[in-house]
Motif scaffolding. Sequence first.
Motif, mmCIF file in Angstrom:
data_model
loop_
_atom_site.group_PDB
_atom_site.id
_atom_site.type_symbol
_atom_site.label_atom_id
_atom_site.label_comp_id
_atom_site.label_asym_id
_atom_site.label_seq_id
_atom_site.Cartn_x
_atom_site.Cartn_y
_atom_site.Cartn_z
ATOM 1 N N VAL A 74 34.842 -21.294 -57.420
ATOM 2 C CA VAL A 74 35.797 -21.848 -58.386
ATOM 3 C C VAL A 74 35.709 -21.106 -59.715
ATOM 4 O O VAL A 74 36.735 -20.771 -60.334
ATOM 5 C CB VAL A 74 35.548 -23.361 -58.597
ATOM 6 C CG1 VAL A 74 36.307 -23.875 -59.814
ATOM 7 C CG2 VAL A 74 35.951 -24.141 -57.356
ATOM 8 N N ILE A 75 34.498 -20.830 -60.163
ATOM 9 C CA ILE A 75 34.312 -20.130 -61.440
ATOM 10 C C ILE A 75 34.863 -18.710 -61.363
ATOM 11 O O ILE A 75 35.565 -18.249 -62.274
ATOM 12 C CB ILE A 75 32.822 -20.128 -61.833
ATOM 13 C CG1 ILE A 75 32.368 -21.562 -62.138
ATOM 14 C CG2 ILE A 75 32.574 -19.213 -63.033
ATOM 15 C CD1 ILE A 75 30.877 -21.734 -62.232
ATOM 16 N N ALA A 76 34.574 -18.013 -60.260
ATOM 17 C CA ALA A 76 35.096 -16.653 -60.089
ATOM 18 C C ALA A 76 36.619 -16.666 -60.072
ATOM 19 O O ALA A 76 37.274 -15.803 -60.686
ATOM 20 C CB ALA A 76 34.547 -16.036 -58.806
ATOM 21 N N ASP A 77 37.194 -17.643 -59.396
ATOM 22 C CA ASP A 77 38.653 -17.749 -59.331
ATOM 23 C C ASP A 77 39.241 -17.996 -60.717
ATOM 24 O O ASP A 77 40.280 -17.423 -61.081
ATOM 25 C CB ASP A 77 39.038 -18.882 -58.377
ATOM 26 C CG ASP A 77 40.544 -19.005 -58.212
ATOM 27 O OD1 ASP A 77 41.164 -18.052 -57.708
ATOM 28 O OD2 ASP A 77 41.099 -20.053 -58.588
ATOM 29 N N ALA A 78 38.576 -18.853 -61.501
ATOM 30 C CA ALA A 78 39.054 -19.126 -62.859
ATOM 31 C C ALA A 78 38.986 -17.874 -63.731
ATOM 32 O O ALA A 78 39.801 -17.701 -64.641
ATOM 33 C CB ALA A 78 38.238 -20.245 -63.485
ATOM 34 N N LEU A 79 38.032 -17.000 -63.439
ATOM 35 C CA LEU A 79 37.893 -15.747 -64.174
ATOM 36 C C LEU A 79 38.835 -14.666 -63.648
ATOM 37 O O LEU A 79 38.968 -13.596 -64.253
ATOM 38 C CB LEU A 79 36.445 -15.245 -64.086
ATOM 39 C CG LEU A 79 35.394 -16.063 -64.848
ATOM 40 C CD1 LEU A 79 33.986 -15.649 -64.421
ATOM 41 C CD2 LEU A 79 35.564 -15.906 -66.354
ATOM 42 N N GLY A 80 39.463 -14.932 -62.504
ATOM 43 C CA GLY A 80 40.391 -13.981 -61.921
ATOM 44 C C GLY A 80 39.722 -12.821 -61.210
ATOM 45 O O GLY A 80 40.274 -11.719 -61.134
ATOM 46 N N VAL A 81 38.508 -13.072 -60.667
ATOM 47 C CA VAL A 81 37.771 -11.999 -59.982
ATOM 48 C C VAL A 81 37.303 -12.496 -58.614
ATOM 49 O O VAL A 81 37.341 -13.690 -58.315
ATOM 50 C CB VAL A 81 36.544 -11.554 -60.810
ATOM 51 C CG1 VAL A 81 36.985 -11.001 -62.152
ATOM 52 C CG2 VAL A 81 35.560 -12.711 -61.009
ATOM 53 N N LYS A 82 36.844 -11.563 -57.803
ATOM 54 C CA LYS A 82 36.280 -11.899 -56.504
ATOM 55 C C LYS A 82 34.778 -12.081 -56.652
ATOM 56 O O LYS A 82 34.105 -11.276 -57.297
ATOM 57 C CB LYS A 82 36.573 -10.786 -55.493
ATOM 58 C CG LYS A 82 36.048 -11.060 -54.086
ATOM 59 C CD LYS A 82 36.442 -9.958 -53.137
ATOM 60 C CE LYS A 82 35.841 -10.170 -51.754
ATOM 61 N NZ LYS A 82 36.232 -11.462 -51.151
ATOM 62 N N LEU A 83 34.259 -13.156 -56.070
ATOM 63 C CA LEU A 83 32.828 -13.443 -56.180
ATOM 64 C C LEU A 83 32.021 -12.470 -55.335
ATOM 65 O O LEU A 83 32.311 -12.231 -54.164
ATOM 66 C CB LEU A 83 32.551 -14.876 -55.697
ATOM 67 C CG LEU A 83 31.078 -15.310 -55.704
ATOM 68 C CD1 LEU A 83 30.525 -15.337 -57.126
ATOM 69 C CD2 LEU A 83 30.933 -16.682 -55.049
ATOM 70 N N ASN A 84 30.990 -11.897 -55.949
ATOM 71 C CA ASN A 84 30.039 -11.023 -55.259
ATOM 72 C C ASN A 84 28.685 -11.721 -55.329
ATOM 73 O O ASN A 84 27.940 -11.564 -56.288
ATOM 74 C CB ASN A 84 30.005 -9.653 -55.944
ATOM 75 C CG ASN A 84 29.052 -8.683 -55.263
ATOM 76 O OD1 ASN A 84 28.481 -8.977 -54.209
ATOM 77 N ND2 ASN A 84 28.873 -7.516 -55.872
ATOM 78 N N ALA A 85 28.398 -12.533 -54.319
ATOM 79 C CA ALA A 85 27.221 -13.407 -54.360
ATOM 80 C C ALA A 85 26.038 -12.821 -53.593
ATOM 81 O O ALA A 85 26.199 -12.202 -52.546
ATOM 82 C CB ALA A 85 27.567 -14.773 -53.783
ATOM 83 N N VAL A 86 24.861 -13.042 -54.130
ATOM 84 C CA VAL A 86 23.608 -12.720 -53.448
ATOM 85 C C VAL A 86 22.793 -14.006 -53.385
ATOM 86 O O VAL A 86 22.492 -14.607 -54.424
ATOM 87 C CB VAL A 86 22.814 -11.630 -54.194
ATOM 88 C CG1 VAL A 86 21.459 -11.406 -53.523
ATOM 89 C CG2 VAL A 86 23.605 -10.338 -54.245
ATOM 90 N N HIS A 87 22.443 -14.424 -52.184
ATOM 91 C CA HIS A 87 21.682 -15.664 -52.019
ATOM 92 C C HIS A 87 20.187 -15.358 -52.009
ATOM 93 O O HIS A 87 19.735 -14.473 -51.280
ATOM 94 C CB HIS A 87 22.093 -16.368 -50.726
ATOM 95 C CG HIS A 87 23.510 -16.857 -50.757
ATOM 96 N ND1 HIS A 87 24.575 -16.096 -50.308
ATOM 97 C CD2 HIS A 87 24.036 -18.018 -51.226
ATOM 98 C CE1 HIS A 87 25.690 -16.778 -50.483
ATOM 99 N NE2 HIS A 87 25.394 -17.944 -51.036
ATOM 100 N N VAL A 88 19.465 -16.107 -52.839
ATOM 101 C CA VAL A 88 18.033 -15.858 -53.000
ATOM 102 C C VAL A 88 17.288 -17.189 -52.899
ATOM 103 O O VAL A 88 17.707 -18.190 -53.494
ATOM 104 C CB VAL A 88 17.728 -15.201 -54.374
ATOM 105 C CG1 VAL A 88 16.248 -14.857 -54.481
ATOM 106 C CG2 VAL A 88 18.601 -13.966 -54.585
ATOM 107 N N SER A 89 16.194 -17.193 -52.172
ATOM 108 C CA SER A 89 15.375 -18.393 -52.036
ATOM 109 C C SER A 89 14.972 -18.937 -53.401
ATOM 110 O O SER A 89 14.564 -18.190 -54.297
ATOM 111 C CB SER A 89 14.116 -18.050 -51.223
ATOM 112 O OG SER A 89 13.068 -18.944 -51.484
#
Length: 339
Positions: A235-250
Amino acid sequence: MKALFIGGTGTISSAITKRLAEQGRELYLLNRGTRNGELPAGVKIIEADINDEKQVAKLIEGMRFDVVADFIAFVPSQLERDYRLFAGKTKQFMFISSASAYQTPLSDYRITEGTPLSNPYWEYSRNKIACEEFLIKQYREQGFPITIVRPSHTYDERSIPLGVHGSKGTWQVAKRMLENKPVIIHGDGTSLWTMTHNSDFAKGFIGLMGNIHAIGETVHITSDESVTWNQIYEVIADALGVKLNAVHVSSSFLDACSTEDYRGGLLGDKANTVVFDNSKLKRLVPDFVATVRLDQGLKRTVEHILAHPELQAEDPKFDAWCDKVIAALDAAVAAVNAE
């Protein structure tokens, strides 16, 4: 109703202050005056440091209140001071505790006010539990008219609510998104979380003020909406107008390699799935309903921050730390695949 707020300008309390002012209630704020510039008309100020007990006692001499609420008490000694100052001076004393005081890890993800209190990961939460215990003792033994309120993750337009960020706030995460850099999401991002807009919290809180059925009670105030952390970041990435590039970390890994309080903030709080049962609040405040849907609230927050550069506090240290953590994970994957 005549009310006194200790604090009154923070994320949670500012929305309550604004709403009470709109309703024409008699409201006093006791604070140091450092953030009173945008207060609504009609709010009265008692300028003092609440920690200066003698000065405060002089300033409130002869005053009586229907409600006194402390938004900035974190340890029992501060509640002991409040008891000395306000016992006999108020019909209701409201303390802002924390939903992070609930049992961690949970034995049942559905949280009611009857869920046990225990958090071995976070001193902040243990102090809130001790504060509650002190107040309950005063209620039982001295008749001190308490109401304990437990907020969960409450936000407003001044800061984007996130899971992993640095000491200077959350803007740097948004900046990484805008720069198409990878952003860290704790765990696999599928645990459920509840965020509450401060305007919704204010509705529930004001409904408890002067409510005879709330005396001696503990109540949490949250939205009924639960979403995953992946959805929050999307949702935040969409509000910023960008594609989310996520890295999941323990979360455990983040705690092990950071100087931030990720043990408390993640392992003791945000890494756990939480779903709140607000039945008790709705019995006490029958017209309560949270109406700000999270995606709508987050978009408004992002728009506000983009329009106000003074809210865009950069955090180069956190930015470099994110790059380092992500590089270490990439190196570990490469090392394992090379065998």
